[in-house]
Design a protein around this motif. Structure first.
Motif, PDB file in Angstrom:
ATOM      1  N   TYR A 159       0.804  -1.212   0.000  1.00 30.98           N
ATOM      2  CA  TYR A 159       0.000   0.000   0.000  1.00 30.98           C
ATOM      3  C   TYR A 159       0.844   1.272   0.000  1.00 30.98           C
ATOM      4  CZ  TYR A 159      -3.965  -3.005   0.989  1.00 30.98           C
ATOM      5  OH  TYR A 159      -4.931  -3.974   0.912  1.00 30.98           O
ATOM      6  N   ARG A 215      -5.043   8.449  -3.668  1.00 30.83           N
ATOM      7  CA  ARG A 215      -4.060   7.472  -3.203  1.00 30.83           C
ATOM      8  C   ARG A 215      -2.664   8.085  -3.267  1.00 30.83           C
ATOM      9  NH1 ARG A 215      -3.472   1.037  -3.938  1.00 30.83           N
ATOM     10  NH2 ARG A 215      -1.295   0.864  -3.337  1.00 30.83           N
ATOM     11  N   TRP A 240       1.200   7.564  -3.663  1.00 27.20           N
ATOM     12  CA  TRP A 240       2.122   6.588  -4.252  1.00 27.20           C
ATOM     13  C   TRP A 240       3.563   6.814  -3.823  1.00 27.20           C
ATOM     14  CZ3 TRP A 240       0.102   2.499  -6.712  1.00 27.20           C
ATOM     15  CH2 TRP A 240      -1.200   2.612  -7.211  1.00 27.20           C
ATOM     16  N   ASN A 291      -4.070   4.731   2.429  1.00 27.29           N
ATOM     17  CA  ASN A 291      -4.194   4.052   1.141  1.00 27.29           C
ATOM     18  C   ASN A 291      -5.098   2.829   1.224  1.00 27.29           C
ATOM     19  OD1 ASN A 291      -2.551   5.875  -0.179  1.00 27.29           O
ATOM     20  ND2 ASN A 291      -0.689   4.674   0.099  1.00 27.29           N
TER      21      ASN A 291
END
Length: 388
Positions: free
Chosen positions: A117, A183, A185, A308
């Protein structure tokens, strides 16, 4: 204990003159020994480890049964939606974590899926992100990047000057890359608050995979010109690099105004992600009172990973699930492992391409024309509808 009482009886009979007239020393010693044995066999009146403390029956067994019935029973008091609202995770997620601990016999940190995640997107996920951003008018865009400050209330006094920046108080900086679905990253945390976004970027590993040749390729065309590197949307403080696209601070023409409006709108993805991150995990919203920077780093990364997990569960985005042993090669590099280690000269050349200003200006100019084609024309998806 009995020996102590016997000694006390011997001292008592030997130190008094009237004791010999009342009873012999042997009889008194036997009496004292009998009393000591009776006292030793008698159960103590208090139940705690300290004399005088009162213990309460807290009904832990009954509480465990109520907890199971309220959340996991067949007629649960809190259904799956309410469970998710209260604890941010579905019952299946909580159940899987507990079963992993029982099955593998280890601690949670050794069995978590944190790396899954908090990592960079692989080739399939990157293709999905590029398709979404292309529909928004930015082909080749990977996400948006920015920094967030977390106030450190208990920063050591000797470090105050180093960690105090434009906020006026000691802070630590989180650099993150986020996409439209919020989200995160990429997360780089721990630099002192005296740094600005440029200093953080120069120390960040965000472009390491690209420089090492381990990042998935991103080939796209804008305004008829080909490009081979993806880019991030940034605010005005960031430098002009080939992998960064800034807005236009003072747009003059209609084309520049349209581009600036769309760029600033899409760039707010990372700011929205910061807002949701702080709203979901209140420990990040206020000043932290911990002392060690290592603990703060662990808390921040844990909150990002949990963020996430919640985003993936709520958004229900159908992204491919890739296991740790399913990274076939150069297009999908393993976590924390460099497939290709370039030489120093190759690394310098790669960063010179990443930081090329002429490519940055050409890319922005092509994006301005491309955005005007989409937004300014009557047939584009961003065209303004005219009332008749």
């Amino acid at each position: 204990m009995v020996i102590g009482w016997l000694r006390m009886g011997s001292w008592f009979t030997g130190s008094t003159s009237w004791g010999k007239d009342v009873v012999s020393s042997q009889v008194l010693q036997v009496a004292v020994a009998a009393y000591a044995l009776a006292s030793a066999r008698k159960k103590r009146k208090w139940g705690g480890s300290v004399r005088g403390h009162i213990t309460y029956d807290r009904e832990r067994a009954a509480a465990a049964i109520r907890l199971e019935n309220d959340y996991f029973g067949p007629n649960a008091l809190y259904n799956e939606e309410m469970f998710h609202h209260r604890l941010s995770f579905s019952p299946k997620q909580k159940y899987v974590v507990a079963m992993k601990m029982l099955a593998y016999g280890s601690i949670v940190d050794a069995l978590d899926d944190g790396q899954q995640y908090l990592r960079k997107p692989n080739a399939q996920e990157l293709e999905h992100i590029l398709a979404v951003n292309k529909a928004r008018g930015f082909p080749g865009m990977i996400g948006s990047i920015d920094c967030m400050h977390w106030e450190w209330e208990n920063c050591p006094s000797g470090w105050g000057g180093m960690y105090k920046g434009h906020k006026g108080k000691p802070t630590l900086i989180l650099e993150a890359v986020a996409t439209q679905d919020l989200r995160i990253w990429h997360a780089f945390f721990g630099l002192p608050g005296s740094h600005n976004d440029i200093n953080v970027l120069q120390r960040s590993p965000v472009f390491d995979d690209l420089a090492n040749g381990n990042a998935p390729p991103v080939d796209f065309t804008v305004n008829g010109n080909p490009y081979c590197m993806g880019y991030y949307l940034t605010d005005g403080i960031y430098p002009e690099w080939a992998t960064l696209v800034k807005s236009i601070s003072a747009p003059v023409s209609n084309k520049q105004q349209v581009f600036a409006k769309q760029q600033e709108s899409c760039r707010k993805d990372v700011e929205r992600a910061f807002g949701v991150l702080q709203a979901k995990w209140k420990i990040l919203h206020g000043p932290t009172r911990l002392w060690k920077a290592k603990d703060l780093n662990a808390i921040m990364l844990a909150c990002v990973i949990l963020h996430n997990m919640v985003i993936e569960d709520e958004r229900n985005v159908q992204l491919p699930t890739v296991g740790r042993n399913e990274w076939p090669g150069r297009d999908n590099p393993p976590l924390h492992h460099l497939v290709n280690i370039p030489s120093i000269d190759e690394l310098i050349d790669a960063y010179s391409i990443i930081q090329d200003q002429s490519t940055a200006r050409s890319l922005k100019s092509d994006l301005v024309e491309h955005m005007w084609t989409l937004y300014g024309s009557n047939s584009g998806p961003f065209a303004r509808t005219t009332r008749q």
